[in-house]
Design a protein around this motif. Structure first.
Motif, PDB file in Angstrom:
ATOM      1  N   PHE A   7       0.852  -1.184   0.000  1.00 14.93           N
ATOM      2  CA  PHE A   7       0.000   0.000   0.000  1.00 14.93           C
ATOM      3  C   PHE A   7       0.889   1.234   0.000  1.00 14.93           C
ATOM      4  CE2 PHE A   7      -2.850  -3.201   1.673  1.00 14.93           C
ATOM      5  CZ  PHE A   7      -3.979  -2.954   0.902  1.00 14.93           C
ATOM      6  N   TYR A   8       0.531   2.154  -0.840  1.00 15.70           N
ATOM      7  CA  TYR A   8       1.268   3.403  -0.968  1.00 15.70           C
ATOM      8  C   TYR A   8       0.523   4.478  -0.205  1.00 15.70           C
ATOM      9  CZ  TYR A   8       3.233   7.558  -3.145  1.00 15.70           C
ATOM     10  OH  TYR A   8       3.818   8.773  -3.362  1.00 15.70           O
ATOM     11  N   MET A   9       1.187   5.130   0.710  1.00 13.55           N
ATOM     12  CA  MET A   9       0.583   6.211   1.474  1.00 13.55           C
ATOM     13  C   MET A   9       0.906   7.532   0.794  1.00 13.55           C
ATOM     14  SD  MET A   9      -1.079   5.003   3.962  1.00 13.55           S
ATOM     15  CE  MET A   9      -1.150   5.472   5.644  1.00 13.55           C
ATOM     16  N   VAL A  10      -0.104   8.344   0.594  1.00  9.34           N
ATOM     17  CA  VAL A  10       0.057   9.655  -0.009  1.00  9.34           C
ATOM     18  C   VAL A  10       0.199  10.672   1.113  1.00  9.34           C
ATOM     19  CG1 VAL A  10      -1.053  11.396  -1.454  1.00  9.34           C
ATOM     20  CG2 VAL A  10      -1.372   8.970  -1.954  1.00  9.34           C
ATOM     21  N   ASN A  11       1.211  11.495   1.050  1.00  9.69           N
ATOM     22  CA  ASN A  11       1.398  12.536   2.054  1.00  9.69           C
ATOM     23  C   ASN A  11       0.544  13.746   1.698  1.00  9.69           C
ATOM     24  OD1 ASN A  11       3.316  11.146   3.638  1.00  9.69           O
ATOM     25  ND2 ASN A  11       4.907  11.665   2.165  1.00  9.69           N
ATOM     26  N   ILE A  12      -0.264  14.176   2.647  1.00  4.83           N
ATOM     27  CA  ILE A  12      -1.140  15.325   2.449  1.00  4.83           C
ATOM     28  C   ILE A  12      -0.889  16.313   3.576  1.00  4.83           C
ATOM     29  CG2 ILE A  12      -3.539  16.106   2.338  1.00  4.83           C
ATOM     30  CD1 ILE A  12      -4.232  13.302   1.275  1.00  4.83           C
ATOM     31  N   LYS A  13      -0.562  17.532   3.189  1.00  3.27           N
ATOM     32  CA  LYS A  13      -0.359  18.584   4.184  1.00  3.27           C
ATOM     33  C   LYS A  13      -1.722  19.092   4.625  1.00  3.27           C
ATOM     34  CE  LYS A  13       4.016  19.927   2.172  1.00  3.27           C
ATOM     35  NZ  LYS A  13       4.718  20.945   1.398  1.00  3.27           N
TER      36      LYS A  13
ATOM     37  N   GLN B 289     -17.206  11.153   4.705  1.00  2.39           N
ATOM     38  CA  GLN B 289     -15.930  10.477   4.514  1.00  2.39           C
ATOM     39  C   GLN B 289     -15.129  11.229   3.467  1.00  2.39           C
ATOM     40  OE1 GLN B 289     -16.055   6.028   4.197  1.00  2.39           O
ATOM     41  NE2 GLN B 289     -18.192   6.483   3.724  1.00  2.39           N
ATOM     42  N   LEU B 290     -13.824  11.199   3.601  1.00  2.00           N
ATOM     43  CA  LEU B 290     -12.934  11.798   2.618  1.00  2.00           C
ATOM     44  C   LEU B 290     -12.113  10.684   1.982  1.00  2.00           C
ATOM     45  CD1 LEU B 290     -12.077  14.717   1.661  1.00  2.00           C
ATOM     46  CD2 LEU B 290     -10.078  14.402   3.135  1.00  2.00           C
ATOM     47  N   ILE B 291     -12.249  10.535   0.674  1.00  2.00           N
ATOM     48  CA  ILE B 291     -11.524   9.519  -0.080  1.00  2.00           C
ATOM     49  C   ILE B 291     -10.486  10.221  -0.941  1.00  2.00           C
ATOM     50  CG2 ILE B 291     -11.692   7.605  -1.735  1.00  2.00           C
ATOM     51  CD1 ILE B 291     -13.475   7.127   0.682  1.00  2.00           C
ATOM     52  N   VAL B 292      -9.227   9.825  -0.849  1.00  5.98           N
ATOM     53  CA  VAL B 292      -8.167  10.397  -1.676  1.00  5.98           C
ATOM     54  C   VAL B 292      -7.910   9.444  -2.831  1.00  5.98           C
ATOM     55  CG1 VAL B 292      -5.747  11.122  -1.718  1.00  5.98           C
ATOM     56  CG2 VAL B 292      -7.161  11.579   0.310  1.00  5.98           C
ATOM     57  N   ALA B 293      -7.906   9.998  -4.062  1.00  3.81           N
ATOM     58  CA  ALA B 293      -7.760   9.147  -5.243  1.00  3.81           C
ATOM     59  C   ALA B 293      -6.946   9.843  -6.329  1.00  3.81           C
ATOM     60  CB  ALA B 293      -9.141   8.794  -5.794  1.00  3.81           C
ATOM     61  N   ARG B 294      -6.219   9.059  -7.089  1.00  9.39           N
ATOM     62  CA  ARG B 294      -5.521   9.565  -8.279  1.00  9.39           C
ATOM     63  C   ARG B 294      -6.545   9.795  -9.378  1.00  9.39           C
ATOM     64  NH1 ARG B 294      -0.563  10.137  -8.908  1.00  9.39           N
ATOM     65  NH2 ARG B 294      -0.619   9.964 -11.159  1.00  9.39           N
ATOM     66  N   TYR B 295      -6.219  10.682 -10.279  1.00  6.80           N
ATOM     67  CA  TYR B 295      -7.083  10.903 -11.437  1.00  6.80           C
ATOM     68  C   TYR B 295      -6.215  11.220 -12.647  1.00  6.80           C
ATOM     69  CZ  TYR B 295      -6.205  15.883 -10.938  1.00  6.80           C
ATOM     70  OH  TYR B 295      -5.587  17.097 -10.856  1.00  6.80           O
ATOM     71  N   GLU B 296      -6.812  11.103 -13.797  1.00  5.65           N
ATOM     72  CA  GLU B 296      -6.166  11.463 -15.058  1.00  5.65           C
ATOM     73  C   GLU B 296      -6.974  12.572 -15.702  1.00  5.65           C
ATOM     74  OE1 GLU B 296      -3.344  10.080 -16.188  1.00  5.65           O
ATOM     75  OE2 GLU B 296      -3.251   8.634 -14.540  1.00  5.65           O
ATOM     76  N   GLN B 297      -6.312  13.537 -16.310  1.00  5.00           N
ATOM     77  CA  GLN B 297      -7.018  14.539 -17.081  1.00  5.00           C
ATOM     78  C   GLN B 297      -7.141  14.045 -18.513  1.00  5.00           C
ATOM     79  OE1 GLN B 297      -5.031  18.328 -16.534  1.00  5.00           O
ATOM     80  NE2 GLN B 297      -6.507  18.867 -14.953  1.00  5.00           N
ATOM     81  N   ALA B 298      -8.248  14.396 -19.147  1.00  2.00           N
ATOM     82  CA  ALA B 298      -8.530  13.936 -20.503  1.00  2.00           C
ATOM     83  C   ALA B 298      -8.144  14.995 -21.526  1.00  2.00           C
ATOM     84  CB  ALA B 298     -10.018  13.612 -20.640  1.00  2.00           C
TER      85      ALA B 298
END
Length: 156
Positions: free
Chosen positions: A10-16, A123-132
């Motif tokens: 699992f990769y943890m994303v650092n969020i300030k 709930q807060l869900i953090v997710a990657r996204y791609e721009q089109a």
């Protein structure tokens, strides 16, 4: 038959986070929870009347890494037990937004609902996204489904 087991790291994303409120930082309820619980950060309770909607402050300001978004989603228990949900679900927090994370709640029940300070409201869900990159064309490729819309795949 050979059964292979896969182990995923699992990769943890650092969020300030800047917390201008008085609630603790959001936390995952269990080790495999997808969502961080957001809490109401209130000076006094809010009465949410039937069919009323209200922005509820969290006191949180976040800096997401580029390529990430945060989605504000309803809590299933509030929806089931009290008819309370996030109106613009999922609400999107963009990576370049630095304002306070607010939760737009609506009361779909027939009774007043009291939102208390510190209550878990979303709930807060953090997710990657791609721009089109949209590309104008004259026609689209044919598929089996074609232009069948809402409910189309359930009709036999």
């Amino acid at each position: 038959m050979c059964l292979e087991l896969f182990t995923f790291a699992f990769y943890m994303v650092n969020i300030k986070v800047v917390n201008t409120g008085h609630q603790p930082l959001p936390a995952y309820a269990t080790p495999q929870s997808a969502g961080l619980d957001l809490r109401a950060n209130l000076d006094e309770s809010i009465v949410l009347h039937p069919m009323e909607r209200r922005l509820v402050p969290t006191g949180l300001h976040i800096a997401l890494p580029e390529g990430y978004e945060a989605q504000v989603r309803p809590r299933s228990g509030l929806a089931l037990k009290h008819g309370i949900t996030v109106l613009n679900t999922p609400g999107t927090v963009d990576a370049d937004y630095r304002g306070e994370v607010m939760v737009l709640l609506i009361n779909f029940s027939q009774e007043d609902f009291i939102i208390n300070d510190g209550e878990r409201i979303a709930q807060l869900i953090v997710a990657r996204y791609e721009q089109a990159d949209l590309q104008m064309v004259e026609a689209l490729d044919e598929t089996e489904r074609g232009s069948g819309g809402y409910g189309h795949t359930g009709v036999k």
